[in-house]
Design a protein around this motif. Sequence first.
Motif, PDB file in Angstrom:
ATOM      1  N   ARG A  90       0.733  -1.303   0.128  1.00 45.31           N
ATOM      2  CA  ARG A  90      -0.475  -0.204   0.353  1.00 45.31           C
ATOM      3  C   ARG A  90       0.824   1.466  -0.107  1.00 45.31           C
ATOM      4  NH1 ARG A  90      -4.024  -2.141   4.641  1.00 45.31           N
ATOM      5  NH2 ARG A  90      -5.148  -3.752   3.718  1.00 45.31           N
ATOM      6  N   ARG A  91      -0.031   1.963  -0.840  1.00 45.14           N
ATOM      7  CA  ARG A  91       1.464   3.566  -0.741  1.00 45.14           C
ATOM      8  C   ARG A  91       0.135   4.842  -0.382  1.00 45.14           C
ATOM      9  NH1 ARG A  91       1.966   4.952  -5.562  1.00 45.14           N
ATOM     10  NH2 ARG A  91       0.088   3.755  -6.790  1.00 45.14           N
ATOM     11  N   GLU A  92       0.759   5.588   0.306  1.00 50.48           N
ATOM     12  CA  GLU A  92       0.419   6.557   0.769  1.00 50.48           C
ATOM     13  C   GLU A  92       0.475   8.099   0.159  1.00 50.48           C
ATOM     14  OE1 GLU A  92       0.612   8.252   4.845  1.00 50.48           O
ATOM     15  OE2 GLU A  92       0.575   5.927   5.574  1.00 50.48           O
ATOM     16  N   ARG A 102      -0.744  12.071  -1.437  1.00 48.91           N
ATOM     17  CA  ARG A 102      -1.640  13.429  -1.424  1.00 48.91           C
ATOM     18  C   ARG A 102      -2.639  12.942  -2.607  1.00 48.91           C
ATOM     19  NH1 ARG A 102      -0.609  17.656   2.590  1.00 48.91           N
ATOM     20  NH2 ARG A 102      -0.030  16.061   4.458  1.00 48.91           N
ATOM     21  N   SER A 134      -5.462  13.078   2.977  1.00 43.49           N
ATOM     22  CA  SER A 134      -4.710  12.032   2.774  1.00 43.49           C
ATOM     23  C   SER A 134      -5.029  11.022   2.197  1.00 43.49           C
ATOM     24  CB  SER A 134      -3.632  11.111   3.744  1.00 43.49           C
ATOM     25  OG  SER A 134      -4.876  11.010   5.303  1.00 43.49           O
ATOM     26  N   SER A 135      -4.357  10.295   1.435  1.00 39.76           N
ATOM     27  CA  SER A 135      -4.907   9.375   0.788  1.00 39.76           C
ATOM     28  C   SER A 135      -4.211   8.337   0.129  1.00 39.76           C
ATOM     29  CB  SER A 135      -5.129   9.279  -0.395  1.00 39.76           C
ATOM     30  OG  SER A 135      -6.655   9.808  -1.015  1.00 39.76           O
ATOM     31  N   GLU A 136      -4.636   6.173   0.537  1.00 35.46           N
ATOM     32  CA  GLU A 136      -3.240   5.510   0.317  1.00 35.46           C
ATOM     33  C   GLU A 136      -4.408   4.657  -0.765  1.00 35.46           C
ATOM     34  OE1 GLU A 136      -1.798   2.015   3.995  1.00 35.46           O
ATOM     35  OE2 GLU A 136      -3.736   2.818   3.933  1.00 35.46           O
ATOM     36  N   PRO A 174      -2.853   3.090  10.413  1.00 32.90           N
ATOM     37  CA  PRO A 174      -1.734   2.746  11.057  1.00 32.90           C
ATOM     38  C   PRO A 174      -1.592   3.745  11.736  1.00 32.90           C
ATOM     39  CG  PRO A 174      -3.068   4.817   9.464  1.00 32.90           C
ATOM     40  CD  PRO A 174      -3.810   3.990   9.735  1.00 32.90           C
TER      41      PRO A 174
END
Length: 206
Positions: free
Chosen positions: A84-86, A88, A100-102, A203
Amino acid sequence: MIAVVFGRSADGYLAARVEDIAFIAIPVKDGLRIATGWRLRKSIDQWTAADVYGASATVADGAAFQTHVEENAQHRRQLRTLGRREVRQRLSTPWGLAQSSEIYANGVVFHSTASHGGIKLDRARNMAMPGVLRVAGGWYEEDCEWAKVAIGFPDLFTDYERCHADRTLRDYYPECWEAVHGRAQSKTTGDGRFKRSVLRLTPAPE
């Protein structure tokens, strides 16, 4: 490797550390309330109940406390493998502007706002969802509807998340649960609603 360290706090309570998360099992009337803390610099034997807060769960005894902590550690290990990648993404959601987005996978993104959040499935992903679980528009809020996505795309979630997704579906969408499992719920299937949002706590301290 994410290791678990068990011990006892300065006030004699069962305690454990998983990376930067601290767990203390505080006795209550119906068992042990598991309170958590974050980035405690002291050794476990110097922790006290004042260092932790909240209740991630209430369990029956020390063995159940150990199981809870081990499950959390396994959850964190599996998260590392999911990729998973965080990012904007300042876009509008049903709950306000995303802060924020993941990215879970192509077409599957979790968005968090100041007040709430949830998963957005693009058109293709939403059409791939089982019809009984599909939400029109592809927005699945984080308290309960996220569980539908976890059931629809189980390979994008940890064992811990899938377990609680099944329980959430069972408690809040029993007709969906029965359709997915192909059987009716028995009187002993449920044991109370699981109201906590797993996604929002992923998180953060568990």
